[in-house]
Design a protein around this motif. Structure first.
Motif, PDB file in Angstrom:
ATOM      1  N   ASN A   1      48.570   9.455  13.844  1.00  0.00           N
ATOM      2  CA  ASN A   1      49.563  10.522  13.761  1.00  0.00           C
ATOM      3  C   ASN A   1      50.502  10.231  12.605  1.00  0.00           C
TER       4      ASN A   1
ATOM      5  N   THR B   1      53.620  12.335   9.873  1.00  0.00           N
ATOM      6  CA  THR B   1      54.335  13.517   9.410  1.00  0.00           C
ATOM      7  C   THR B   1      54.284  13.527   7.888  1.00  0.00           C
TER       8      THR B   1
ATOM      9  N   LYS C   1      55.152  12.413  15.002  1.00  0.00           N
ATOM     10  CA  LYS C   1      54.697  13.354  16.020  1.00  0.00           C
ATOM     11  C   LYS C   1      53.418  12.806  16.620  1.00  0.00           C
TER      12      LYS C   1
ATOM     13  N   GLY D   1      50.029  14.285  17.911  1.00  0.00           N
ATOM     14  CA  GLY D   1      49.342  15.566  17.780  1.00  0.00           C
ATOM     15  C   GLY D   1      48.533  15.976  18.989  1.00  0.00           C
TER      16      GLY D   1
ATOM     17  N   ASN E   1      51.723  19.279  21.105  1.00  0.00           N
ATOM     18  CA  ASN E   1      52.323  18.428  20.081  1.00  0.00           C
ATOM     19  C   ASN E   1      53.641  17.872  20.619  1.00  0.00           C
TER      20      ASN E   1
END
Length: 187
Positions: A53, A55, A81, A83, A96
């Motif tokens: 994961n 960002t 985050k 996912g 999410n």
């Protein structure tokens, strides 16, 4: 959670008021990106990048204080985050989720023991962490390693892998591996 925050504040305030014996800066600030692998040891797929994961852009901020040449303490704040439909502890989550983490870690540079040039840093890490996954708190014991290279007197780059092991096994976002890459500079 309150105990971890109070401990973090006490350690930071203690180090911030410590007297410096050298003119060299003891403070280092870093910024970079982080990647969370929350796959779980049950699947034995630690390097399955499809379960990572991340960002876009800046997602890590760190502050490090050197107690002496080798021993330091760092505080790290990360956002990320988790996912939807990505494996999280052997199960896919159905939405999410946001992730915020705060870690307080002790580091010891062993590059000198390995006879590496002074531009290199190899730091085993041990510490405590607190994370919030969509608002749900989770405390962890952290262990890992950091590899750094001092580009010049002010700037450097650091690659770090940190294992976060939580007591609560059924919370989404626990027992993860968090990788980060950051640019740091001495204040």
């Amino acid at each position: 959670m309150k105990k971890v925050v109070i401990l973090a504040l006490l350690m930071v305030s203690t180090f911030s008021f410590a007297q410096e014996t050298k003119k060299e800066s003891k403070w280092v600030i870093g910024a970079g990106v982080n990647f969370i692998d929350n796959t779980s040891s049950g699947s034995n797929e630690y390097l399955n990048y499809s379960n990572w994961n991340a960002t876009l852009g800046f997602s890590k901020l760190s502050l490090q204080y050197f107690y002496n040449t080798n021993l330091s303490v760092s505080s790290e704040f990360t956002i990320n985050k988790l996912g939807k439909d990505v494996d999280q502890n052997e199960k896919a989550i159905d939405a999410n989720l946001s992730y915020f983490g705060f870690d307080l870690n002790a580091r010891y540079n062993v590059a000198g023991l390995m006879k590496l040039p002074s531009k290199f840093a190899v730091e085993p890490i041990l510490g405590l962490g607190n994370a919030w996954t969509s608002g749900n708190p989770n405390q962890s014991l952290n262990t890992g390693i950091s590899l750094g290279y001092q580009i010049n007197e002010t700037y450097g780059v650091r690659l770090q892998t940190l294992g976060k092991f939580a007591a609560e096994k059924n919370t989404v976002g626990n027992n993860m591996i968090q990788h980060s890459l950051e640019l740091y500079f001495k204040l």
